[in-house]
Design an enzyme around this catalytic site. Sequence first.
Site, PDB file in Angstrom:
ATOM      1  N   SER A  40       0.803  -1.222   0.000  1.00  0.00           N
ATOM      2  CA  SER A  40       0.000   0.000   0.000  1.00  0.00           C
ATOM      3  C   SER A  40       0.838   1.275   0.000  1.00  0.00           C
ATOM      4  CB  SER A  40      -0.950   0.019   1.197  1.00  0.00           C
ATOM      5  OG  SER A  40      -0.250   0.225   2.400  1.00  0.00           O
ATOM      6  N   LYS A  78       0.737   4.315   6.893  1.00  0.00           N
ATOM      7  CA  LYS A  78       0.073   5.188   5.914  1.00  0.00           C
ATOM      8  C   LYS A  78       0.629   6.608   6.059  1.00  0.00           C
ATOM      9  CE  LYS A  78      -2.877   1.889   4.887  1.00  0.00           C
ATOM     10  NZ  LYS A  78      -2.673   1.055   3.748  1.00  0.00           N
TER      11      LYS A  78
END
Length: 186
Positions: A40, A78
């Site tokens: 990701s 993230k």
Amino acid sequence: MTVKFLKEILEWILVVIVSLSLYFAITTYAAAPYTVKGHSMDYTFADSDKVLINKVSKNYERGDVIVFHANETDDYIKRIIGIPGDTVEVIDDVLYINGEKFEEPYLEKKKSELKSNSKNVNLTLDFNIEYLISTKSKTVPEGSYFVMGDNRPNSTDSRSFGFVKKDTIVGKVMLRYYPFTSVKTF
């Protein structure tokens, strides 16, 4: 056994105990190692990269890469996109924070790769946090953050699970130390 030999063994035992105590104190309160799992955050981080997290700083800013508890068993890595009070939207692959265009240089390699493979495809689909099912808020609430992975089409992030509460954040990434050919501070 001589007294000198016993004294030397005790000194070594003391060194090991102090070293282990320091290691556990540092990793519990100041910094901690983390292994990236998944794709990701491609190309900023790759699967199996090893990073060091700063657990002391609680001042999180837009653009910081953080690790947080996604649930009781998983931690995610993230990038903070929206901080408390921000409006966040993407229109035609351009991020707007509080109505102003926000540059994302960390996406350029992924965007150019995508454009070369297929024409007229955006890396990030259009959205506005006010209309996302996961957020339904005009602005990022106090004590929360809006986060996204750098590999936007392949990231489970705030667009699907909502805002990240500050008290779930483990810390921000300060160093990639493995692979050794990619050592970098953040």
